[in-house]
Scaffold this active site. Structure first.
Site, PDB file in Angstrom:
ATOM      1  CB  CYS A 180      -1.884   2.811 -15.519  1.00  0.00           C
ATOM      2  SG  CYS A 180      -1.701   1.365 -14.468  1.00  0.00           S
TER       3      CYS A 180
ATOM      4  CB  CYS B 223      -6.181  -3.957 -13.390  1.00  0.00           C
ATOM      5  SG  CYS B 223      -6.574  -2.613 -13.004  1.00  0.00           S
TER       6      CYS B 223
END
Length: 367
Positions: free
Chosen positions: A198, A101
């Site tokens: 997440c 990410c």
């Protein structure tokens, strides 16, 4: 400077944005929408990218008096982070989605758009320090060792570091950040830290992977290849795991056995004694340098193989596009797919994805 503040909805990014404003920069807040599952809320979610987080980020921006936007990066996040995560597990590897990410989203896609729009830098709430050295911008560990996030930022390149702003790098503790948020009237002052992956909000990674990768019964074998049990999906296992093996054949010495290797092609899980987790050498060819590129040859460094692991003194060799690292003392339970970050003292040299490991304990041959 014109600063684009990436605001996750947590206390760290809110205080980082506040410090950028206080320093006199022209700041704009942005929250990244990384999922199109619009009903995801904090209840039952343990991630950092929910609707509630976007609302918290907006409230913080309003309090700071800065413009605020939500940008949809869900398609890029799916392609570069989620699909990569699934592909790595299919290959029997253990990926770190936070590294991907940072590499692909926060400091690639976001920074690219920021520069296109005329911003000078992207500001985040990461705990890491930036130092202008003789060869350009350097990435260093944060003052607070307990919160240091230089490991997950090891994927940043020299160009990205030149346009990055980390206001929390010299902060002595998270308690100081929370107290500052309280004093500034930020509603997220006591908001709990996000944790887990997440995009798996309920924390059931095993079940999520079973749905994405599929589950098939296979053998659990020892280091000689003898079958000692069975499993219902190799994706559910990772190197170093002890629990959940359900072995039908006990070890000759009666000691617990641990996962040593996952072989997705044969759908086999290899187990063995704890001492066999000791890793004498790691190597990989997917690498990047955090600043000045390292010349080919040997160099001394410290190596960290997990976000909260202790760094280990090591000798590294960079030759023909491959980095090989031999630690002074063996690593414990290294899995292909993990990231090794190289340090020179507090400075990050670079990182590579581990493709190959060599055990420090040879396989015993019967007879």
């Amino acid at each position: 400077m014109r600063i684009l503040a990436a605001m996750s909805g947590g206390v760290d990014s809110a205080v980082a944005a506040a410090r950028a404003v206080e320093a006199g920069h022209d700041v704009v807040g942005v929250h990244l929408a990384l999922s199109r599952a619009g009903g995801t809320l904090r209840t039952g979610s343990r991630g950092c990218c929910t609707i509630e987080d976007a609302m918290d980020a907006r409230r913080a921006s309003d309090r700071l008096g800065i413009p605020f936007y939500v940008w949809d990066f869900s398609e890029r996040f799916r392609d570069d982070v989620i699909d990569d995560f699934i592909a790595e597990y299919r290959s029997g590897r253990t990926p770190n989605p936070c590294m991907r990410c940072n590499e692909k989203i926060k400091f690639a896609a976001l920074l690219e758009r920021a520069l296109e729009l005329g911003f000078d830098a992207v500001c985040t709430g990461h705990y890491a320090a930036l130092v202008d050295g003789p060869d350009g911008r350097e990435l260093h560990r944060a003052s607070d060792a307990a919160k240091d996030q230089s490991y997950v930022l090891g994927v940043l390149t020299a160009e990205q570091l030149a346009h990055t702003y980390f206001p929390l790098g010299s902060t002595p503790s998270k308690a100081v950040v929370r107290a500052e948020a309280e004093a500034r009237g930020l509603s997220v002052a006591q908001k709990p830290d996000s944790h887990d992956i997440c995009f798996i909000p309920d924390g059931d990674t095993k079940g999520w992977l079973a749905d994405k990768v599929g589950a098939a019964t296979g053998d659990v074998v020892d280091r000689t290849g003898a079958v000692v049990g069975s499993h219902e999906g190799a994706h559910a296992f990772t190197v170093g795991q002890r629990r959940g093996l359900s072995l039908g054949v006990p070890a000759p010495d009666g000691k617990p056995r641990f996962v040593l290797e996952v072989r997705p092609v044969s759908n086999t899980v290899v187990v063995g004694p704890k001492e066999a987790l000791a890793t004498a050498e790691i190597s990989g060819e997917r690498f990047s340098w955090a600043g000045r590129p390292q010349s080919e040859g040997r160099f001394e460094c410290e190596v960290q193989i997990r976000a909260h692991a202790d760094p280990v003194p090591a000798r590294a060799v960079f030759d023909d596009g491959v980095i090989t690292v031999v630690p002074e003392t063996p690593f414990d339970g290294v899995a292909p797919g993990q990231t090794a970050v190289l340090y020179d003292g507090t400075r990050v040299i670079g990182q590579f994805t581990i493709d190959r490991t060599v055990s420090a304990v040879p396989v015993a041959v019967a007879g």
